[in-house]
Design a protein around this motif. Sequence first.
Motif, short mmCIF file in Angstrom:
data_model
loop_
_atom_site.label_atom_id
_atom_site.label_comp_id
_atom_site.label_asym_id
_atom_site.label_seq_id
_atom_site.Cartn_x
_atom_site.Cartn_y
_atom_site.Cartn_z
N THR B 33 92.28 91.19 5.82
CA THR B 33 92.99 92.39 6.30
C THR B 33 92.97 93.44 5.03
O THR B 33 93.50 92.93 4.20
CB THR B 33 94.12 92.22 6.87
N VAL B 35 94.06 96.11 2.25
CA VAL B 35 95.39 96.66 1.92
C VAL B 35 95.12 97.84 1.26
O VAL B 35 94.63 98.10 0.18
CB VAL B 35 96.03 95.71 0.79
N ILE B 45 94.41 90.71 2.78
CA ILE B 45 95.37 89.58 2.82
C ILE B 45 94.79 88.87 3.90
O ILE B 45 93.88 89.48 4.84
CB ILE B 45 96.74 89.72 3.14
N THR B 46 95.00 87.47 3.80
CA THR B 46 94.28 86.65 5.04
C THR B 46 95.33 85.62 5.43
O THR B 46 96.47 85.39 4.59
CB THR B 46 92.93 86.15 4.55
N ALA B 47 95.19 84.85 6.62
CA ALA B 47 96.30 84.16 7.03
C ALA B 47 95.80 82.51 6.77
O ALA B 47 94.55 82.48 7.03
CB ALA B 47 96.56 84.44 8.55
N SER B 50 100.91 79.64 8.81
CA SER B 50 101.75 80.83 9.02
C SER B 50 102.06 81.56 7.86
O SER B 50 102.95 82.47 7.80
CB SER B 50 103.13 80.43 9.44
N GLN B 51 101.14 81.28 6.73
CA GLN B 51 101.49 81.78 5.55
C GLN B 51 100.33 83.18 5.08
O GLN B 51 99.27 83.13 5.73
CB GLN B 51 101.04 80.73 4.34
N ALA B 52 100.82 84.23 4.37
CA ALA B 52 99.80 85.27 4.17
C ALA B 52 99.39 84.83 2.74
O ALA B 52 99.91 84.84 1.96
CB ALA B 52 100.16 86.57 4.47
N THR B 54 97.24 86.42 -0.66
CA THR B 54 96.42 87.59 -1.18
C THR B 54 95.32 87.37 -1.35
O THR B 54 95.00 86.19 -2.17
CB THR B 54 97.25 88.10 -2.34
N HIS B 83 104.01 82.99 -4.95
CA HIS B 83 103.14 83.71 -3.86
C HIS B 83 101.83 82.99 -3.99
O HIS B 83 101.35 82.33 -5.01
CB HIS B 83 102.87 85.15 -4.46
N TYR B 85 97.61 82.77 -3.43
CA TYR B 85 96.44 83.58 -3.56
C TYR B 85 95.29 82.90 -3.13
O TYR B 85 95.19 81.59 -3.19
CB TYR B 85 96.31 84.06 -4.82
#
Lengths: 825, 151
Positions: B33, B35, B45-47, B50-52, B54, B83, B85
């Motif tokens: 997706t 940004v 961002i991608t899944a 359940s985590q997104a 970067t 975070h 990635y």
Amino acid sequence: MDDLLADFIAETREMLEASSGELVAWEADPADRARLDAIFRFVHTVKGNCGFFDFPRLAALSHAAEDALADCRGGRRDPDGPLVTAVLAIIDRIAAMVDAIEAGEDFPEGGDEALIAALDVSRETPDDMATDGQRGGDDTATAHLTHPPAKALFNPGEEPATLARRADAAGAQRTIRLPVELLDRVMSGVSDMVLARNDLAHRLRQAGNQPTIDGPFERLTTILSDVRDAITRMRMQRIETLFGALPRLIRDLSAELGKQVMVDLDGGDVELDREMIETIRDPLTHILRNAIDHGVEAPAARLAQGKREIGLVAIAARQSGNTISIVIADDGRGLDEDRIASKAVATGLISSAERAQMSRDRVLNLIFEPGFSTAETVSNVSGRGVGLDVVRQNLERVGGSIKVTSVPGEGTTFSLQIPLTLSIIAGLTVETGGQRFAIPQSYVEEIVQASSSALDLSWLGESALVTFRGVRVPCLMLGEVLGLPRAESETGEPTMVMLRLASGDLFALAVEGIHNHGDLVVKPLAPAVMRSGLYAGSTLLDDGTPVLLLDVANIAAQAGLVSDTRARVLAATTEDTAAAETTPRAMLFTDFSGRRAAVRLELVQRIETAPVSAIDRTHATARVVIDGLILPLTGLPDGPLPARRVRLLRLGDGTCDLLYAVREVEDAVELTAPLQAVPEDPLVEAVTLIGGVPVTLLDAHALFARYGEAPVAAERTRCILPEGEWARTILAPLVASAGYDVLPEGESDTGAIGPDAIRIVFEDVYEVAEALGRDLPGTVIRLRDQPDAPAGCATVYRYDREGLLAALAAASRSARVSARAGEAA
Amino acid sequence: MTGALLVIIQIAGRRCALGALEVKSVIEIGTITPVPRAPHWISGITALRSQALTVIDCRRALGLPSGDWPTDHRAVVVADGGHAYALLVDSIEDITTAAGEVGQVPGGFGAEWSRIANGMIETLAGPALLLDLGSLLAGPEALSREIETLV
């Protein structure tokens, strides 16, 4: 009353736990003043609370202990070993009694007098008692105590009987303490579970109906949502718990400083991490102190400037993705840019050359720099050596931020941003430029189809304006904000999402489509993405696609849509009058018989969606449960309902609500064509043309006459209570249970109350009003803080239950008489 | 460093190494997706469950255009500062063992590469640049910021 009792028990126990350390330390060093104060506060609170619960024994015990401790505080008596022992014995007894109250048992009679006597004995014959105290259990005065009390606190294992009773009592409501980290883990596990469920739901939908799986899946969903609610509640607390104490704080502060300040709280239902609430308590208090001490002017100065003599401090909280924003605005004198600047130059924070380069905003925000304090004279209210730099530090420590804006002479606004580490929020999914984004529901005021002429989208230079309820509102195109290309297949007009910011400002966000709304699990974004300032987090849709959550507050701020000071409260009334002079408007819909009908827009409170299971059709008038209320429902088709969910228009006439089931809601329209009366159908006001098509306009009068259910008329005497935590939690239930309607203090200023209302005020407030020559309307009952009345004073001690009820009854009688006299005249 | 496990990847045609401990997993990259208004080296961002994640295009994070090289359909998942990635690279080659310590070469690796590399490391698959994750994730703007502050 039960809730209140549970609160009392919980509070007492909490204080017991907190003060147990103090108790032990005090025993080690009876001269320690800080410990003494802590214990005094405990018995004082117990005494205060139990006066209202008819616990004469608790009251007597705590009263005796309070007296003895007050003597120590006042220096009339030295805290010695025996006194400590006697006080600790009383506190132990209080704990045991509280356990018994919670379990609903009777506490064994007797023994109290001996405990109380022990306090006095120690004063009269300190030497004898010293030995008695050490012997403890052998003495008749403390015979019921098997151990000296402090020892019992230290070694609870030695008292199996007490422990067993505690365990029984705990059956009512048990509490345990858990590390926050563990809660975090459970919470993130549950949110992952929600996502997995969503994914599964999506796959099941794709696979079609599978009765063998659908049943268990529904059950899983229900259980999961229960678990999630419980888990969320574990950590979250409404910010109300923080706000609750503020009116009293402001009242005390303004009284101390000789100012008059009114407080306006908004957004108390915003939920925040318990820990976070504790973190912001001090910063918030500090800012309020500052606002009242330095911001709001003295009444005379305010009048001279043409302001209302009562200052206004408005506090509003809003949730936005992973942050809570709290805005504290006063309408005082504002910050003095030059004074701040010269002070900063004088203290060496900035050089004069830098000063010349700095914008007003940057100068104002210097007040958060370490070593800065604007007050020339340090008062005992705000100058406590803790500056705004500490406030900022504390907020930044938890990842928050603080900003200040101010207009000279008009006021100062502090904006706090506080993060939520992990949260599940209600959100709306919108689409623009072929991509989806989420908006926190808390901002969304309304969704309006731009095609309706009422919106009147107009371009002024580069900015767009829409007219919403008679007010021109700035409009942002989401696609432009994000720099997205306009979608090729753009059909028709954009949809407007009306967003209300924490500062009270309203703006419209134009999007290309609305998808759905639901609970979103918000996860933080990488710092590089956050820096764009447009997003507050990310979330996953049911199908597993990640979606960005828009940072509404920041987008508005970047577009310059946030006004500096908040005039919402004062401006609200003028807005309403401006909106009144427009064409009548109606909500257009298709009902279940396929008829296109409309109902006047003023009646429509909102559009609800209810599952069929919430509808009860067993009676002549159908009813539906919405938000826990049973409301009448009409407009349903005769046969079975065609869908599992029904759209309902919630109509209100001001006193009662009525729901009208519709097949499809179309739009809000203006009634420009003439109305043709339809006398043969009593439920129809008229037929009119909308867009060349005939539309039936429903007769609201007939609808409410036939289906409306007026609430039970209130014939009870109304009673206005003073502001503050004490009045709300302790006085209000007593007054309400005695059969009076309790009005919050805020409403009394609107002048809506009749002459028959009774007003309860604190003596000091009454004296101030009297001194200012302002007559308080209605019958007034004055409360005093001390049990002993000064001679010739018509006041009631605030914990004198009988006295208060008698005064209420008398006031109620005289109020009715005077009201009747008024009517007769 | 000798004996440490390394993940060998190709970025912009050069062989690079990441410490295997830093690599959480290697995933098939799904829908990304975008940004809007994010730095250009962030693909979106991608899944991952359940985590997104970067998604970082490593070529662009180096300040190079990405179109000149093929892109692997797999991505390396790493975590930094709490975070997660996903790193888009030319290709993911192998897991191998370091055969020496981190060293420097006379003359350096060039400005872009020096910013993101800790140095050269000999591996069983040949020499590779050992990447510094923090600098890679900071993006090409970090370099220009450094220069500004130096000036």
